[in-house]
Write a protein that holds these residues in place. Sequence first.
Motif, PDB file in Angstrom:
ATOM      1  N   PHE A 112    -106.008 -75.526  48.010  1.00  0.00           N
ATOM      2  CA  PHE A 112    -107.369 -75.791  47.316  1.00  0.00           C
ATOM      3  C   PHE A 112    -108.497 -75.842  48.152  1.00  0.00           C
ATOM      4  N   LEU A 113    -108.501 -76.625  49.465  1.00  0.00           N
ATOM      5  CA  LEU A 113    -109.599 -76.462  50.323  1.00  0.00           C
ATOM      6  C   LEU A 113    -110.066 -75.017  50.684  1.00  0.00           C
ATOM      7  N   ASP A 114    -108.917 -74.077  50.903  1.00  0.00           N
ATOM      8  CA  ASP A 114    -109.287 -72.682  51.121  1.00  0.00           C
ATOM      9  C   ASP A 114    -110.127 -72.091  50.170  1.00  0.00           C
ATOM     10  N   VAL A 115    -109.552 -72.233  49.005  1.00  0.00           N
ATOM     11  CA  VAL A 115    -110.148 -71.685  47.671  1.00  0.00           C
ATOM     12  C   VAL A 115    -111.637 -72.355  47.560  1.00  0.00           C
ATOM     13  N   ALA A 116    -111.738 -73.481  47.738  1.00  0.00           N
ATOM     14  CA  ALA A 116    -112.983 -74.120  47.313  1.00  0.00           C
ATOM     15  C   ALA A 116    -114.208 -73.657  48.594  1.00  0.00           C
ATOM     16  N   THR A 117    -113.660 -73.524  49.764  1.00  0.00           N
ATOM     17  CA  THR A 117    -114.443 -73.230  51.187  1.00  0.00           C
ATOM     18  C   THR A 117    -114.901 -71.787  50.580  1.00  0.00           C
ATOM     19  N   TYR A 118    -113.849 -70.828  50.056  1.00  0.00           N
ATOM     20  CA  TYR A 118    -114.054 -69.434  49.718  1.00  0.00           C
ATOM     21  C   TYR A 118    -115.414 -69.260  48.575  1.00  0.00           C
ATOM     22  N   LYS A 119    -115.155 -70.268  47.807  1.00  0.00           N
ATOM     23  CA  LYS A 119    -116.318 -70.226  46.783  1.00  0.00           C
ATOM     24  C   LYS A 119    -117.205 -71.363  46.919  1.00  0.00           C
ATOM     25  N   ASN A 120    -117.731 -71.546  48.435  1.00  0.00           N
ATOM     26  CA  ASN A 120    -118.853 -72.277  48.530  1.00  0.00           C
ATOM     27  C   ASN A 120    -119.094 -73.592  47.830  1.00  0.00           C
ATOM     28  N   GLN A 121    -118.010 -74.131  47.768  1.00  0.00           N
ATOM     29  CA  GLN A 121    -118.297 -75.461  46.648  1.00  0.00           C
ATOM     30  C   GLN A 121    -118.649 -76.499  48.026  1.00  0.00           C
ATOM     31  N   LYS A 122    -119.263 -77.451  47.235  1.00  0.00           N
ATOM     32  CA  LYS A 122    -119.794 -78.776  48.011  1.00  0.00           C
ATOM     33  C   LYS A 122    -119.476 -80.010  47.079  1.00  0.00           C
ATOM     34  N   ASN A 123    -118.506 -80.805  48.056  1.00  0.00           N
ATOM     35  CA  ASN A 123    -118.358 -82.133  47.243  1.00  0.00           C
ATOM     36  C   ASN A 123    -117.541 -81.974  45.905  1.00  0.00           C
ATOM     37  N   TYR A 124    -116.624 -80.911  45.752  1.00  0.00           N
ATOM     38  CA  TYR A 124    -115.916 -80.817  44.600  1.00  0.00           C
ATOM     39  C   TYR A 124    -114.648 -81.826  44.494  1.00  0.00           C
ATOM     40  N   PRO A 125    -114.831 -82.326  43.189  1.00  0.00           N
ATOM     41  CA  PRO A 125    -113.742 -83.529  42.968  1.00  0.00           C
ATOM     42  C   PRO A 125    -112.432 -83.352  43.052  1.00  0.00           C
ATOM     43  N   ILE A 126    -111.552 -83.850  43.926  1.00  0.00           N
ATOM     44  CA  ILE A 126    -110.140 -83.643  43.633  1.00  0.00           C
ATOM     45  C   ILE A 126    -109.614 -85.098  43.506  1.00  0.00           C
ATOM     46  N   HIS A 127    -108.386 -85.351  43.047  1.00  0.00           N
ATOM     47  CA  HIS A 127    -107.632 -86.474  42.737  1.00  0.00           C
ATOM     48  C   HIS A 127    -106.477 -86.438  43.299  1.00  0.00           C
ATOM     49  N   LEU A 128    -105.858 -87.505  44.159  1.00  0.00           N
ATOM     50  CA  LEU A 128    -104.949 -87.343  45.040  1.00  0.00           C
ATOM     51  C   LEU A 128    -103.710 -88.361  44.464  1.00  0.00           C
ATOM     52  N   LYS A 129    -102.734 -87.559  44.008  1.00  0.00           N
ATOM     53  CA  LYS A 129    -101.597 -88.131  43.397  1.00  0.00           C
ATOM     54  C   LYS A 129    -100.662 -88.913  44.634  1.00  0.00           C
ATOM     55  N   PHE A 130    -100.340 -90.016  44.521  1.00  0.00           N
ATOM     56  CA  PHE A 130     -99.184 -90.659  45.474  1.00  0.00           C
ATOM     57  C   PHE A 130     -98.043 -91.197  44.653  1.00  0.00           C
ATOM     58  N   ASN A 131     -96.877 -91.035  45.390  1.00  0.00           N
ATOM     59  CA  ASN A 131     -95.612 -91.231  44.838  1.00  0.00           C
ATOM     60  C   ASN A 131     -95.136 -92.746  45.191  1.00  0.00           C
ATOM     61  N   THR A 132     -95.135 -93.458  44.091  1.00  0.00           N
ATOM     62  CA  THR A 132     -94.494 -95.066  44.467  1.00  0.00           C
ATOM     63  C   THR A 132     -93.324 -95.180  43.985  1.00  0.00           C
ATOM     64  N   GLY A 133     -92.465 -94.351  43.432  1.00  0.00           N
ATOM     65  CA  GLY A 133     -91.095 -94.617  42.890  1.00  0.00           C
ATOM     66  C   GLY A 133     -90.577 -93.863  41.763  1.00  0.00           C
ATOM     67  N   LEU A 134     -91.599 -93.061  41.108  1.00  0.00           N
ATOM     68  CA  LEU A 134     -91.055 -92.020  40.099  1.00  0.00           C
ATOM     69  C   LEU A 134     -90.374 -90.738  40.659  1.00  0.00           C
ATOM     70  N   ASN A 135     -90.593 -90.442  41.995  1.00  0.00           N
ATOM     71  CA  ASN A 135     -90.105 -89.392  42.699  1.00  0.00           C
ATOM     72  C   ASN A 135     -90.102 -88.289  41.697  1.00  0.00           C
TER      73      ASN A 135
END
Length: 368
Positions: A112-135
């Motif tokens: 995603f970082l590669d695509v956002a860089t290619y498309k000249n984005q600045k501060n594009y919002p992403i959400h980080l999903k963390f695994n806490t037990g659902l696996n």
Amino acid sequence: MPKAQETVLEIDLSALKQNFEYLKSKLRKETKFLAVVKAFAYGNDADDLALFLQDLNVDYFAVAYTSEGVALRNAGVTKPILVLHPLPVSFHTIIERCLEPSIYNTKVLKEFLDVATYKNQKNYPIHLKFNTGLNRLGFAEDDIESIYSKLQGSETIYVKSIFSHLAASEDLNEKEFTEHQIIAFKKIADAFTKVFDYKPMLHLCNTSGILNHPEAHLDMVRSGIGLYGFGNSEKENINFKPIAKLKSVISQIHHIEKGDTVGYNRAYKSAASIITATIPIGHADGIGRQYGQGKGFVIIDGKKAPIVGNVCMDMIMVNITGIECEEGDEVIIFDASHTAENLASAANTISYELITAISQRVKRVIKK
């Protein structure tokens, strides 16, 4: 008895509003509300329901796949839309349609970082999903340093939120496990803040989390099944109203003699004289074969009519012996009184599976 013409899924927006307001009443004023409208809003009608919820000032929407987010944008939804399971092939579309991806591993982050860089984005919002037990999906706490190394010094994207998913928040017998997940997530949030030196929005609770774990509401909550009328427990179900009514019509009535068979594979052999009604709804409409052989039922004139034999692709046959009815009469598959949860449990499944399976060929009618 009421008459009917065809199979219809009626959707009651007043019930949707009631469910939304009940869930909101559980939250602190500052806690944001994300409406989960994936899978056609759990088998209902995502476009109309999302627009209605947008007018009720829902803060966020979530879908599973990019195509669902695109459909909402095409319908006129302007609020932020989180894509819970984006695939790299859709990253260009995500940016073009102003959707916000959940990033769940280092490979996806890099792409995603590669695509956002290619498309000249600045501060594009992403959400980080963390695994806490659902696996199922998500980074581990140990990945935070690796995430930082990829994002350090980059102005292309920024982390708008970090989140996780509770595995058993509806099951109070698993309260200890849920509490372990809550503690693990808060630890991840603290570690993230120390490394990145800022705090993104935090969200963890699904519908049952909202109801059972108020200490974990954090900055935002996510609700899907609750909006559509199910509280995941007998105690909470009384506070919700199912928004959908699936109804059909009696196409034909048959008198079955002792020894006669009904349906494919002669799956039902009558032990006595009975009367059956044929209903134009089948497994192509979401009423799976598991509801056959008397496990599933419909409601006619307020009475249960069990399904006879196998469910066909486009039809079911039900036993109407002792029920006063005629061809053209209305048939209730589920509604607010005879709920999808009751029907699903008869076939040893859950309301989620039944309502999300209702085919798009079934006509939707929005009741405003």
